[in-house]
Structure formats: C-alpha cells, structure tokens
Write an enzyme that holds these catalytic residues in place. Structure first.
Site, PDB file in Angstrom:
ATOM      1  N   LEU A 133      -0.453  10.027  21.639  1.00 13.84           N
ATOM      2  CA  LEU A 133       0.382  11.141  21.177  1.00 13.84           C
ATOM      3  C   LEU A 133      -0.458  12.351  20.808  1.00 13.84           C
ATOM      4  O   LEU A 133      -1.603  12.221  20.372  1.00 13.84           O
ATOM      5  CB  LEU A 133       1.167  10.708  19.937  1.00 13.84           C
ATOM      6  CG  LEU A 133       2.145   9.545  20.122  1.00 13.84           C
ATOM      7  CD1 LEU A 133       2.681   9.096  18.770  1.00 13.84           C
ATOM      8  CD2 LEU A 133       3.289   9.979  21.022  1.00 13.84           C
ATOM      9  N   GLU A 177       9.816   7.959  12.578  1.00 18.55           N
ATOM     10  CA  GLU A 177       9.444   6.633  12.063  1.00 18.55           C
ATOM     11  C   GLU A 177       7.975   6.647  11.668  1.00 18.55           C
ATOM     12  O   GLU A 177       7.249   7.571  12.050  1.00 18.55           O
ATOM     13  CB  GLU A 177       9.699   5.576  13.144  1.00 18.55           C
ATOM     14  CG  GLU A 177       8.738   5.682  14.308  1.00 18.55           C
ATOM     15  CD  GLU A 177       9.278   5.120  15.618  1.00 18.55           C
ATOM     16  OE1 GLU A 177      10.503   5.082  15.810  1.00 18.55           O
ATOM     17  OE2 GLU A 177       8.433   4.745  16.439  1.00 18.55           O
ATOM     18  N   LYS A 184       3.978   6.002  11.489  1.00 21.80           N
ATOM     19  CA  LYS A 184       2.916   5.768  12.468  1.00 21.80           C
ATOM     20  C   LYS A 184       2.024   4.672  11.872  1.00 21.80           C
ATOM     21  O   LYS A 184       1.288   4.901  10.910  1.00 21.80           O
ATOM     22  CB  LYS A 184       2.118   7.053  12.697  1.00 21.80           C
ATOM     23  CG  LYS A 184       1.043   6.899  13.756  1.00 21.80           C
ATOM     24  CD  LYS A 184       0.464   8.267  14.125  1.00 21.80           C
ATOM     25  CE  LYS A 184      -0.498   8.174  15.293  1.00 21.80           C
ATOM     26  NZ  LYS A 184      -1.590   7.233  15.102  1.00 21.80           N
ATOM     27  N   ASP A 214      -0.798   2.013  11.178  1.00 22.16           N
ATOM     28  CA  ASP A 214      -2.239   2.116  11.354  1.00 22.16           C
ATOM     29  C   ASP A 214      -2.813   0.737  11.672  1.00 22.16           C
ATOM     30  O   ASP A 214      -3.223  -0.011  10.796  1.00 22.16           O
ATOM     31  CB  ASP A 214      -2.848   2.662  10.057  1.00 22.16           C
ATOM     32  CG  ASP A 214      -4.198   3.273  10.307  1.00 22.16           C
ATOM     33  OD1 ASP A 214      -4.612   3.347  11.480  1.00 22.16           O
ATOM     34  OD2 ASP A 214      -4.859   3.665   9.323  1.00 22.16           O
ATOM     35  N   GLU A 270       2.564  -2.245  17.302  1.00 18.58           N
ATOM     36  CA  GLU A 270       1.293  -2.163  16.598  1.00 18.58           C
ATOM     37  C   GLU A 270       1.080  -3.437  15.787  1.00 18.58           C
ATOM     38  O   GLU A 270       1.957  -3.843  15.023  1.00 18.58           O
ATOM     39  CB  GLU A 270       1.367  -0.946  15.656  1.00 18.58           C
ATOM     40  CG  GLU A 270       0.059  -0.395  15.244  1.00 18.58           C
ATOM     41  CD  GLU A 270      -0.506   0.626  16.260  1.00 18.58           C
ATOM     42  OE1 GLU A 270       0.112   0.836  17.332  1.00 18.58           O
ATOM     43  OE2 GLU A 270      -1.565   1.183  15.987  1.00 18.58           O
ATOM     44  N   TYR A 276       8.000  -0.773  18.403  1.00 23.11           N
ATOM     45  CA  TYR A 276       8.712   0.494  18.265  1.00 23.11           C
ATOM     46  C   TYR A 276       9.068   1.172  19.574  1.00 23.11           C
ATOM     47  O   TYR A 276       9.497   2.320  19.586  1.00 23.11           O
ATOM     48  CB  TYR A 276       7.897   1.464  17.399  1.00 23.11           C
ATOM     49  CG  TYR A 276       6.432   1.545  17.780  1.00 23.11           C
ATOM     50  CD1 TYR A 276       6.047   2.099  18.990  1.00 23.11           C
ATOM     51  CD2 TYR A 276       5.448   1.055  16.931  1.00 23.11           C
ATOM     52  CE1 TYR A 276       4.720   2.164  19.350  1.00 23.11           C
ATOM     53  CE2 TYR A 276       4.106   1.112  17.281  1.00 23.11           C
ATOM     54  CZ  TYR A 276       3.750   1.666  18.500  1.00 23.11           C
ATOM     55  OH  TYR A 276       2.441   1.729  18.859  1.00 23.11           O
ATOM     56  N   LYS A 279       0.207  13.746  11.305  1.00 24.55           N
ATOM     57  CA  LYS A 279      -0.861  12.992  10.634  1.00 24.55           C
ATOM     58  C   LYS A 279      -0.902  13.301   9.139  1.00 24.55           C
ATOM     59  O   LYS A 279      -0.877  14.468   8.739  1.00 24.55           O
ATOM     60  CB  LYS A 279      -2.214  13.355  11.259  1.00 24.55           C
ATOM     61  CG  LYS A 279      -2.306  12.999  12.732  1.00 24.55           C
ATOM     62  CD  LYS A 279      -2.641  11.556  12.960  1.00 24.55           C
ATOM     63  CE  LYS A 279      -4.139  11.362  12.884  1.00 24.55           C
ATOM     64  NZ  LYS A 279      -4.502   9.964  13.195  1.00 24.55           N
ATOM     65  N   CYS A 327     -34.618 -11.326 -10.219  1.00 24.96           N
ATOM     66  CA  CYS A 327     -33.350 -10.988 -10.862  1.00 24.96           C
ATOM     67  C   CYS A 327     -33.534  -9.716 -11.691  1.00 24.96           C
ATOM     68  O   CYS A 327     -34.444  -9.644 -12.520  1.00 24.96           O
ATOM     69  CB  CYS A 327     -32.901 -12.135 -11.759  1.00 24.96           C
ATOM     70  SG  CYS A 327     -31.482 -11.708 -12.770  1.00 24.96           S
ATOM     71  N   CYS A 336     -33.024 -11.068 -15.626  1.00 27.53           N
ATOM     72  CA  CYS A 336     -33.919 -12.019 -16.298  1.00 27.53           C
ATOM     73  C   CYS A 336     -35.265 -12.144 -15.601  1.00 27.53           C
ATOM     74  O   CYS A 336     -36.133 -12.877 -16.059  1.00 27.53           O
ATOM     75  CB  CYS A 336     -33.264 -13.383 -16.426  1.00 27.53           C
ATOM     76  SG  CYS A 336     -33.176 -14.272 -14.858  1.00 27.53           S
ATOM     77  N   CYS A 344     -29.428 -15.444  -8.527  1.00 24.35           N
ATOM     78  CA  CYS A 344     -30.315 -15.828  -9.608  1.00 24.35           C
ATOM     79  C   CYS A 344     -29.835 -17.213 -10.023  1.00 24.35           C
ATOM     80  O   CYS A 344     -28.658 -17.381 -10.354  1.00 24.35           O
ATOM     81  CB  CYS A 344     -30.167 -14.839 -10.771  1.00 24.35           C
ATOM     82  SG  CYS A 344     -30.952 -15.426 -12.276  1.00 24.35           S
ATOM     83  N   CYS A 396     -29.738 -17.070 -17.519  1.00 23.24           N
ATOM     84  CA  CYS A 396     -29.837 -15.625 -17.258  1.00 23.24           C
ATOM     85  C   CYS A 396     -28.747 -14.904 -18.054  1.00 23.24           C
ATOM     86  O   CYS A 396     -27.566 -15.243 -17.963  1.00 23.24           O
ATOM     87  CB  CYS A 396     -29.681 -15.347 -15.772  1.00 23.24           C
ATOM     88  SG  CYS A 396     -29.469 -13.599 -15.384  1.00 23.24           S
TER      89      CYS A 396
HETATM   90  S1  IVH Z   1       4.795   5.893  20.196  1.00 20.90           S
HETATM   91  C1  IVH Z   1       4.584   7.498  24.285  1.00 20.90           C
HETATM   92  N1  IVH Z   1       5.250   5.113  17.755  1.00 20.90           N
HETATM   93  O1  IVH Z   1      -0.271   5.698  17.661  1.00 20.90           O
HETATM   94  C2  IVH Z   1       4.745   6.738  23.042  1.00 20.90           C
HETATM   95  N2  IVH Z   1       3.015   5.104  18.531  1.00 20.90           N
HETATM   96  O2  IVH Z   1      -1.555   8.059  19.769  1.00 20.90           O
HETATM   97  C3  IVH Z   1       3.477   6.347  22.464  1.00 20.90           C
HETATM   98  N3  IVH Z   1       1.395   4.255  16.875  1.00 20.90           N
HETATM   99  O3  IVH Z   1      -1.418   4.466  20.685  1.00 20.90           O
HETATM  100  C4  IVH Z   1       3.475   5.616  21.230  1.00 20.90           C
HETATM  101  N4  IVH Z   1       2.854   3.854  15.285  1.00 20.90           N
HETATM  102  O4  IVH Z   1      -0.855   2.769  18.932  1.00 20.90           O
HETATM  103  C5  IVH Z   1       4.331   5.329  18.705  1.00 20.90           C
HETATM  104  N5  IVH Z   1       5.811   4.407  15.612  1.00 20.90           N
HETATM  105  C6  IVH Z   1       4.895   4.618  16.550  1.00 20.90           C
HETATM  106  C7  IVH Z   1       3.537   4.349  16.332  1.00 20.90           C
HETATM  107  C8  IVH Z   1       2.611   4.613  17.345  1.00 20.90           C
HETATM  108  C9  IVH Z   1       1.579   3.786  15.634  1.00 20.90           C
HETATM  109  C10 IVH Z   1       0.093   4.368  17.552  1.00 20.90           C
HETATM  110  C11 IVH Z   1       0.068   3.808  18.950  1.00 20.90           C
HETATM  111  C12 IVH Z   1      -0.412   4.901  19.841  1.00 20.90           C
HETATM  112  C13 IVH Z   1      -0.917   5.928  18.878  1.00 20.90           C
HETATM  113  C14 IVH Z   1      -0.517   7.309  19.353  1.00 20.90           C
END
Ligand code: IVH
Length: 702
Positions: free
Chosen positions: A104, A134, A136, A138, A195, A247, A347, A441, A444, A459, A464
């Site tokens: 993305l 929704e 993102k 990690d 994910e 997702y 982000k 240590c 001591c 130790c 000690c």
């Molecule tokens: S959509 C075309 N939805 O973020 C649709 N990606 O650079 C592509 N990611 O590689 C993905 N949560 O691993 C989408 N709710 C979410 C996400 C998500 C995490 C990650 C995914 C993707 C990267 C986007």
C-alpha cells in the site's frame, strides 16, 4: 457464525461427553465431537470468549484423539488433531500467488488522506466515495487458499508474486480454520489475505520464557510473527501462540449454478461484505473493528480516534488501512505500477527512536544472573522517556553489534518494555568502544561462571550481597509471602543498616532499633509487625515459591506443595521422583534437588519452621486420617450408584487421590459398566487393584 441455538447444541453435546467420559465414541458421534471442538476453538481463538475450561477442552480433545487412534480410517484432514504435524519442514517450496500481493501507499496526516480522496473522486467522477477503514495489523502477511472448503495451501508474501509454502506452520494457528463452508456461498476456490500476528500478551510471555532460559528475547511482536512462518519445527510455531487476522479476499472461483440471485445482495460486492463473509465462515476478520463511512472527513476522524486508543488493543497495529468499499469501483480505479489506487495506509506515529548508548552497567539478580543494562541519552518514545534498557546477555550484545558510543534504534511496542532493535554502525566515527563483559561479579567480586547451554554469566556465590538482597525482596513480594508494608525499599534499608541479613532475619527484626529510624512511627511499626506475623500463616505453596528456587514459578510451587506432607519431604526425594510430578522436567527437577540438598538452605528451612511458618501441607492434613490415605484412584465405565464426580469426591474426602490415567502409580481402578481400554491396561499392571463400585463403597464403609 454460530446461532444461539447451535451454540446451545454444541455446549450440551460437550457436557454430555464430559459427563460420560467414554473411552471412545462411534463414527456418527465422532463427527459431532469434531464439530463441537471446532465450535470451542472458534469461541476461544476467534471470539476470545470460551464456554468450556481449558481442562474440559483437553478432555474432549483427548476423546477425539483416542477415537482416531483406535480408528485411523476415520481421521479427516480438517480434524482438530491434524493441526499438530509431527514431521519437520524440509525447506520451503516456492509457489506463485493466484493474484500478486500488493503493498500500500502510505499517508501520515489528514492532508495526505484528503489528497488520496480527491484523486479517487477525480478518476471516478463521483462526488462522494464510500470507504471502509480497518486496522493495519503489524505482523507478517500470508495468503491462504481454500478449495472445496478445505485449507489446501498457505504461503508467505515473498516478493509479492511468489511466496513460500508454509502450510504446516500456518496450521498451528488455531484461529485459522482448517475447513470453512465457502460452498454455502457457491465459492469453490478462494484466495484470502491476512496478517499473522502475536498478541502483546503472548509476546511478553514468550520473551519471559526465553530470558528465563538465559536466551535472548525477540525485539517486537512483528519479528516474532514473521520469524515464526519459516520455522523448521511446526511445534515451535505452536509454542508461540500466534494469531491471524484475515482482511482481503483476493480471488474466488464461483459455482456458476449458485450465483447470488437478484434479490440477494452479493457479499463480495463490497469490502465490508467480504469481511462479514469471512467472519461468518469462522475467520478472525476485522469485522468489529472496521467502519464504513461516506466521504474522507469521517475517515480522518476514525483514524485519529483509533490511534488514541492504540495502547488498549491486545495486539500491535502500526496504522489504519482505508479502502474504497465498492469492489466494482476498486476495479475501475485500478492500480499504479506499485500500489492500488483504491486503498491507502494511514501510518501512526513511530514508536521507534534513535539515541546514543553511553554506558553499560551490570546488575546481579536473585539467581546470580548478571544482566547488562544499557544507559542511553534519554529519549521520548510513545508516552515515556527511556534512559536505560536491558541488553540481556553477552550473545545479545554481539548479535546486535553494540558498542559504547553507538547510535542505536530503539522501539517500544505498545506497553511492552522497550528494546534495542539494532545499532547503526554506519554512523560510527571510530571513538566507539567494545563492551567488556566482567569476569568477576560486580557486587562481590567472585568469579563468574557460564553454563555451556546458556548465554548468561552467573555469580554462584550464594552469599553474594546482591543475590541475598534480591532473594529477600522476592520473599516478601506480593505473589510470594505478601508481607505488606515491607517492600523493596525496606529490605534494602534494613540490609544496609545491618538490621537484616537473611530470610529468617525477617522474623527476628529488632523493632526497637527500627522504631528509632526516621519514618517509622508506632503505627507503621505495628503494621509491619502484623504483616510479618500474618505471613507465617501463608500456605506451603507460597513459601515454596518465596524461596526463589530457580525455574519454580507459582504453578510449579503449587504442584510441589501438593506432592508432600511437609517441605522436608523434599530432602529425601530423588530427581527421578521429582520428574514424576506434573510439569516438572529435567531442568526443574535438578534445580529443586540441588536446592533441598544444600546444607545452608536446610538450615534456613529449619529456622523458618521454628519461627512458626507453615511448612506442612495443610490441605493434606485436613483431609488426613481418611481410610484411603496415600492411595490413588481412577474411575472408569458407567457407575450405577454414584455419579462419577460424587465417587471422586468421596474418594478425596477419605484421603484418596484421583489420578488421570492408568500407570504403575495407580492403586485402585474402580470399574463400572462397559469399562474399556483403561481396564485392559490396568489388567497388565500387577500392582493395580481392580474393584467394583460396591467394593469401593465398602472400602469407605458405606
Ligand atoms: S490490504 C491491496 N489491509 O500492510 C491490498 N494490508 O503495504 C493490500 N496489512 O503487505 C493489503 N493490515 O501485510 C491490507 N487491514 C489490512 C492490513 C494490511 C496489515 C499489511 C499487509 C500489506 C501491508 C501494506
């Protein structure tokens, strides 16, 4: 996913199996049992709202396992037992995704989002666009393929066009169903994206386990998740308690006879609809977290609100994803050479920062482990100022290539303790210095030792000062003897003033001298006295935990307390005997054995006993005197006079102990009608007495 009626059905069926606890079930019941187990997996792993205890789930699972063992021809690929693969992964095969996995474009503020919306409106000629927003997640992206309702393949992202087949490892993730009824929606083949993540809680638990074993912890949940996908042994993956959010449905082939009719709305016509469909099929999709809105202004609000609540989530997210909701419109917008034009990531502010590593100090813990702690130029990181970070052990320092004077990248994952992600050697000017690990240590001065299998220097001088103090701090702490108003500060103060030198000393404090100290009025002195006095009544399991024996946590301490009449029974137990106890492995058994065969420790225990601490297992004593004292029991088959639970309670009330399986440790097997394999097994062990329900009743004089 499950209606209330279905939920009731699976719950009733489970209760039935639990009450009867048969050895095995017949084929029709096996199918039901499997469905009941899938229902419980969904409650636990997807909804986080289990209806049975872990123990009950295990009982049902074992029943399935036993039945499949005796009828291997009944095993199906999507049975809950088929997650646990026994074979190791021999390299990973590269496979092509059905549809490339795109990444993305990023946005960082309201202006970026407004820009994204403007372009989409211009391209489509629409005034307002509907969006679905929704989290993102990690973690590490994966792609799953289901064919004829069965999970057939799971792949890593790879370069987006090709990934690696990691199906065996992905099957260890319990929130991913091995089968799902796509066919109900006329879908024959589906490719789904999502994910793999590790919750903050599992991450901390896993890292505690690693550091407890003297190993280096992982930097953040994302690394923990992505590192898991390509592990050789699927069992190691299972141990990480991973989770997955799905997702995106990237591809489907549909049964031409079963297209949604005109009146029906096609769930795949919108992104929100596909999230709902995934949820209905039993996947963990961001169904509850998603939001559908018209226009970009409410999108911005939702992103900002979500960021504010980020720390309250049980897992890590690094932003939000904004997607055009209408799939036909998505197709119309298409993509640039890199990114779809219908979606963008928003982000969140980074939780990473760079700072200077100025020095490393070495701290000695309760078990003598020497932990290096990096002192940093203070830096603000997601709500807190960080100025020191544990760098765990010598190997960790080498792995991360840390030098004094280095610029380091640090990260705080949610409310997780900050970690050093890496050093930035490209910024060195030559003045940086190697970190010297001490040979002695730091407290001591005695020589440090390192076991071959460990990364930690220790130790081993049990006198000690650092260890003595840390042990006392642990002893009085909340989960141990819970001596309120004592606390770390008082332990240190009394120790420094020579008023306290060891654990028994806690019960021989010179209150007159303490009364003269600043801050100790009559009231606080009385409180302290009362708390110390009250701690003498703490049950044996707390005392065992408080002793700070290596590898003995609260659970093991309970097991240990239940295994003896007095703590001194451990002074005669062999390692082999300790190994018989639940959850006690070789390492733990050795550590317990070493503790109770040490003269100084025994002397301390005798002093504590004289002081009036609870060295006996009270529970055993209360039950004591029963005619079944010291005898173990197991009931099998259908009893006619008593319920299984009543029979077990009667045995316990009379001093007996219930065990879970037939072994040489079993004294009595009480058999009811239609007893099965337990009876057969017991017949092969001479020492097990096989008796009827009547004989059992007469044993207890009824
Ligand atoms: S959509 C075309 N939805 O973020 C649709 N990606 O650079 C592509 N990611 O590689 C993905 N949560 O691993 C989408 N709710 C979410 C996400 C998500 C995490 C990650 C995914 C993707 C990267 C986007």
């Amino acid at each position: 996913m499950y209606s209330a009626e279905q939920a009731r059905k699976w719950q009733e069926l489970s209760n039935h199996f639990l009450a009867e606890s048969p050895e095995t079930v017949n084929e029709p019941d096996l199918l039901l049992l499997r469905q009941a187990l899938r229902f419980h997996e969904h409650r636990y792993y997807v909804l986080n709202d289990p209806l049975v205890s872990d123990f009950e789930y295990d009982q049902l699972y074992k029943l399935l396992e036993r039945t499949e063992q005796s009828h291997p021809e009944w095993i199906s690929a999507d049975s809950p037992t088929q997650r646990v693969g026994s074979s190791l992964n021999e390299g990973f095969v590269t496979v092509q995704h059905l549809v490339p996995m795109l990444s993305l474009d990023n946005s960082y503020n309201a202006d970026d989002l407004t820009d994204f919306d403007r372009k989409a409106r211009e391209l489509s000629g629409l005034d307002t666009i509907e969006y679905c927003i929704e989290p993102k997640f990690d973690g590490a992206s994966i792609s799953l393929i289901y064919e004829n309702d069965q999970l057939v393949r799971a792949t890593t992202r790879g370069d987006g066009v090709e990934g690696e087949d990691v199906t065996n490892n992905i099957k260890q993730i319990r929130s991913i169903p091995l089968s799902a009824e796509f066919s109900r929606y006329g879908i024959q083949q589906a490719e789904i994206r999502g994910e793999v993540i590790m919750s903050k809680q599992s991450f901390e638990k896993y890292n505690r386990m690693l550091t407890g074993q003297g190993l280096s912890p992982l930097a953040n949940p994302r690394n923990a998740a992505s590192g898991s996908l390509r592990m050789k042994d699927p069992k190691d993956v299972a141990e990480r308690s991973l989770d997955a959010f799905l997702y995106h449905i990237s591809y489907v082939t549909r049964d031409t006879n079963r297209h949604p009719s005109e009146q029906e709305t096609d769930p795949l016509a919108t992104h929100a609809g596909s999230l709902e469909l995934l949820w209905e099929l039993g996947f963990r999709s961001p169904q509850k977290e998603k939001k559908v809105v018209k226009g970009i202004a409410p999108v911005i609000d939702y992103c900002i609100d979500f960021e504010a609540g980020r720390d309250n989530l049980p897992y890590e997210i690094d932003g939000m994803v904004v997607k055009v909701n209408n799939i036909a419109l998505q197709e119309q917008l298409g993509m640039t050479s890199h990114h779809p034009r219908w979606a963008i990531a928003f982000k969140f502010k980074a939780r990473q920062a760079t700072t200077k590593l100025r020095a490393v100090e070495f701290q000695v813990g309760r078990t003598g482990a020497v932990t290096p702690v990096a002192k940093l130029d203070p830096v603000y990181l997601g709500g807190v100022t960080v100025s020191s970070i544990s760098v765990h052990n010598e190997d960790y320092i080498k792995e991360k290539d840390l030098k004094i004077g280095d610029t380091v990248l640090i990260e705080r994952a949610g409310d997780v303790i900050p970690q050093i992600v890496k050093s930035l050697p490209e910024l060195r000017d030559g003045s940086e210095q190697t970190i010297q690990f001490p040979k002695q240590c730091p407290v001591c001065n005695s020589e440090l030792f390192k076991e071959e299998t460990e990364a930690v220097w220790r130790c081993i001088n049990i006198e000690c000062e650092a260890q003595v103090v840390e042990k006392m701090i642990h002893f009085v702490s909340k989960d141990a003897m819970d001596i309120k108003s004592f606390g770390e500060a008082n332990v240190r103060k009394f120790y420094e003033l020579g008023l306290l030198k060891d654990i028994p000393g806690i019960y021989r404090l010179d209150y007159e001298a303490i009364g003269k100290l600043e801050g100790f009025g009559k009231k606080s002195l009385d409180n302290l006295k009362a708390a110390i006095e009250a701690s003498k009544q703490q049950p044996l399991n707390r005392l065992i935990y408080a002793l700070g024996i290596r590898y003995v946590g609260e659970t093991t301490a309970k097991t240990l307390a239940n295994a003896v009449e007095t703590i001194f029974d451990f002074t005669t137990k062999t390692e082999e005997e300790l190994l018989q106890l639940e959850d006690v492995g070789i390492k733990v058994a050795k550590s317990i054995h070493r503790f109770f065969y040490n003269e100084q420790n025994l002397e301390m225990l005798h002093q504590l006993e004289q002081m009036g601490l609870q060295c006996r297992n009270e529970k055993k004593e209360n039950q004591g005197g029963g005619s079944l004292q010291g005898q173990t029991f197991l009931f099998t088959g259908t009893l006619t006079k008593l319920k299984r639970s009543e029979a077990e309670a009667l045995a316990e009330q009379n001093g007996g102990q219930i065990v879970s399986g037939v072994s040489s440790k079993l004294n009595y097997l009480v058999v009811g009608e239609d007893a099965g394999s337990k009876l057969e097994k017991a017949k092969k062990i001479n020492t097990v007495k096989i008796i009827t329900e009547e004989e059992f009743l007469s044993l207890i004089g009824q």
